[in-house]
Enzyme design. Sequence first.
Site, PDB file in Angstrom:
ATOM      1  N   HIS A   1      -3.530   6.214   3.020  1.00 22.32           N
ATOM      2  CA  HIS A   1      -4.197   3.975   3.080  1.00 22.32           C
ATOM      3  C   HIS A   1      -3.511   3.827   3.823  1.00 22.32           C
ATOM      4  CE1 HIS A   1      -6.424   2.025   0.307  1.00 22.32           C
ATOM      5  NE2 HIS A   1      -7.051   2.233   0.061  1.00 22.32           N
TER       6      HIS A   1
ATOM      7  N   ASP B   1       0.793  -1.562  -0.122  1.00 20.27           N
ATOM      8  CA  ASP B   1      -0.001   0.225  -0.323  1.00 20.27           C
ATOM      9  C   ASP B   1       0.994   1.851   0.331  1.00 20.27           C
ATOM     10  OD1 ASP B   1      -2.659   1.788   0.785  1.00 20.27           O
ATOM     11  OD2 ASP B   1      -3.528  -0.536   0.841  1.00 20.27           O
TER      12      ASP B   1
ATOM     13  N   SER C   1     -11.249  -1.060  -0.187  1.00 19.46           N
ATOM     14  CA  SER C   1      -9.830  -0.948  -0.191  1.00 19.46           C
ATOM     15  C   SER C   1     -10.364  -1.402   1.812  1.00 19.46           C
ATOM     16  CB  SER C   1      -9.040   0.196   0.597  1.00 19.46           C
ATOM     17  OG  SER C   1      -8.457  -0.078  -1.111  1.00 19.46           O
TER      18      SER C   1
END
Length: 557
Positions: free
Chosen positions: A177, A132, A369
Amino acid sequence: MKMHEASNAGLRVLSLAAALVLLFPFTAQARSIILQGDDAATAVLDAGGRITHHLDLIRAVAADVTQEQEAALAAHPGVDRIWNNGALEVATHNSQGNDNPKRETFYPTQVGAADLHGQGIDGSGVTVAVIDTGFWRIRGLKKNAANERRVLAQYDAICDHLLREDGRGDTNDWNGHGSHVTGVIMDSTKSRGQDYRGVAPGADLVSVKAFDFEGKSTYATVIRALDWVVSNRDAYGIRVANLSFSAPPQSFYWDDPINQAVMATWQAGIVVVTSAGNTGPEAVTIGVPGNVPYVITVGAMTDAFTPDDPSDDRITSFSSAGPSIEGFIKPELVAPGGHILAPVPFYSFLSFEFYENRNRKYFSISGTSQASAVVTGVVALMLQDDPWLSPDDVKCRITSAARPALDDSGALAWSVLQQGAGLVDARLAVDSNATGCANVGMDIARDLSGELNYAGPVRQDEQGRFFVLGPDGSATYPWDGTYVTTRNFPWIDNFPWIDNFPWIDNFPWIDNFPWIDNFPWIDNFPWIDTATTFIEPIDPEPMMDMEVDAYTWVAQE
């Protein structure tokens, strides 16, 4: 005189630019490509190109080449395939207003993980690789119950650099994120009710940074990340990889370089969990690598801000729907993905972009996600309970244990192309003894070699209706648990669907086939419940655009 000096300065600038072009011929006109073949690296060097990534996992390299060099490489006998080095983004849909001042996370309870925590099943001993935007060292990831560090390694795939292994390095998650996804999976801090905030609060972490400040990356960087994970799986005990990102498919699943790397990761014994994508609710919107048939692809549902009342739970409007273009049922299952609370760094892009959604260190985000992160945590719980499970075993058990959403009449509230097998259930997945019910009839080694590729069981009839071929080849699909044992087929001569009937062309999903239509799936099996309506997004949660009569996520027998 001043005009003369300016002219000389301009000439000096032009001379410098010309020199740079001569020294670095690719900067002005080169493009990045991926080349596959046993002699691809040698071919690039012979052609005068510049290798940027060695991608051994798929026998490939990424390189910057000019148009003339690319033409020469296309004719080189040592190069089998050439792809554009495409772009990817992390799969976050949007951020929702903060409705949770006490920083409570409900998703571990909603999927049954909290019950397992009380039994000592918390993911301990299982290492999860999160590919990520990086990682922020929150308090909930410092040590486990045995006072051992849980962050085993941090690798920067963008710079090809392994950070210090003493636990003091960081991967500078400037986006936020990756930190959020990691928190959903394994945050070990506790709420005021003394429940863990993460799904697998005892799991260990290998953080792989492959996405930049804006949450963007390239195929080559992500493949390098996967290559590193597979190469180091034994050193760190990596059993699960979370891939919360997506890109539009550009080819069949087997001819995409990231998909090849994902398949090789699965073949190496690592369970791959990936997001379906956030381009729903239209059909055939599953992204790469979610369209890989072998892996566990996850769609998103939401509790509609009422975590204690499951009757108004629903599939989010942004969650991508199947089938894949090759006819595979996707997603495999769904998990909470609406207004998910987890830690995000103060300095991150998300924190500044959606400041109103912050509550101290915690942040509310929606997306597939987050749903895939929930399932990744569940997989870690399963592997702690039974470390001998293969990736296919995990997929078989987690899908056969999922709870499909049924309405009051017992019919599916959403089609299998929206909810897959249903809502993930950690308790049932851990207790399951199911075997041999995932990726039936498929040989991943032959698939990767190009010897034989596959098509899924979904077809489209002459009226444009999707239906599913059952295990016996019959065109019926009652909900009897056959989802996980559905037959797959060899892909032969491009395997036309129905007399070359176009898959998408001339058949708009929404315009002529609305969700609200009481359109039969096949043999009176409803595509979607007649009480379901499709309306415009409403505040405060844009994803809540489907009103459904009360229904229940029901465990399969």
